[in-house]
Write an enzyme that holds these catalytic residues in place. Sequence first.
Site, PDB file in Angstrom:
ATOM      1  N   CYS A   8     -24.507  12.233  19.959  1.00  0.00           N
ATOM      2  CA  CYS A   8     -23.490  11.591  19.279  1.00  0.00           C
ATOM      3  C   CYS A   8     -22.282  11.776  20.635  1.00  0.00           C
ATOM      4  O   CYS A   8     -22.697  11.654  21.546  1.00  0.00           O
ATOM      5  CB  CYS A   8     -23.172  12.261  17.982  1.00  0.00           C
ATOM      6  SG  CYS A   8     -22.475  14.065  18.186  1.00  0.00           S
TER       7      CYS A   8
HETATM    8  C1  RB5 Z   1     -18.028   9.651  16.415  1.00  0.00           C
HETATM    9  O1  RB5 Z   1     -16.854   8.799  16.735  1.00  0.00           O
HETATM   10  C2  RB5 Z   1     -17.972  11.014  16.762  1.00  0.00           C
HETATM   11  O2  RB5 Z   1     -17.081  11.696  15.979  1.00  0.00           O
HETATM   12  C3  RB5 Z   1     -19.542  11.583  16.785  1.00  0.00           C
HETATM   13  O3  RB5 Z   1     -20.013  10.812  17.579  1.00  0.00           O
HETATM   14  C4  RB5 Z   1     -19.774  12.960  17.317  1.00  0.00           C
HETATM   15  O4  RB5 Z   1     -18.903  13.237  18.515  1.00  0.00           O
HETATM   16  C5  RB5 Z   1     -19.276  13.944  16.546  1.00  0.00           C
HETATM   17  O5  RB5 Z   1     -19.785  15.160  16.774  1.00  0.00           O
END
Ligand code: RB5
Length: 147
Positions: A66
């Site tokens: 993420c």
């Molecule tokens: C998405 O914007 C972001 O919050 C997600 O990808 C991640 O970093 C969450 O931990």
Amino acid sequence: MKIGIASDHGGYELKEIIHPFLTGLGYEVKDFGAFQLNDGDDYPDYVVPMGRALAEGELDRAIAICGSGVGACVAANKISGVRAALINDHFSAHQGVEDDNLNMLCLGGRVTGYMAAQELVTAFLNARFTGAERHLRRLQKVHLLEK
Ligand code: RB5
């Protein structure tokens, strides 16, 4: 080895680099999405199905990406049988497997560059759990928390 890979929008770009990198190394790769960049998508929608597949033995290892790697890691560790960690250094990438039987590597697509990510992924996939008694004992104590 069968490897799962999953990302939300924050990790999409890095996933699209790591996926062919893994295929090029000869790994069988199952992509759990996202399959297109969608700024409104949510990491649990991709990471949780992959975590379940990992816990059920359909995958040998998994890579979740993420934006920071944090959300993916938090979500994945809610699934019994998943041992996920956000990794930013080479030592932890292999030692996490050797000592803690790490089975899901979490990366931050907005944090880790693609060359560094490739090195972390390689270290993670080449590492093997030692099975040492002290590590088994510690993991058993962790496993009891899943009951
Ligand atoms: C998405 O914007 C972001 O919050 C997600 O990808 C991640 O970093 C969450 O931990």
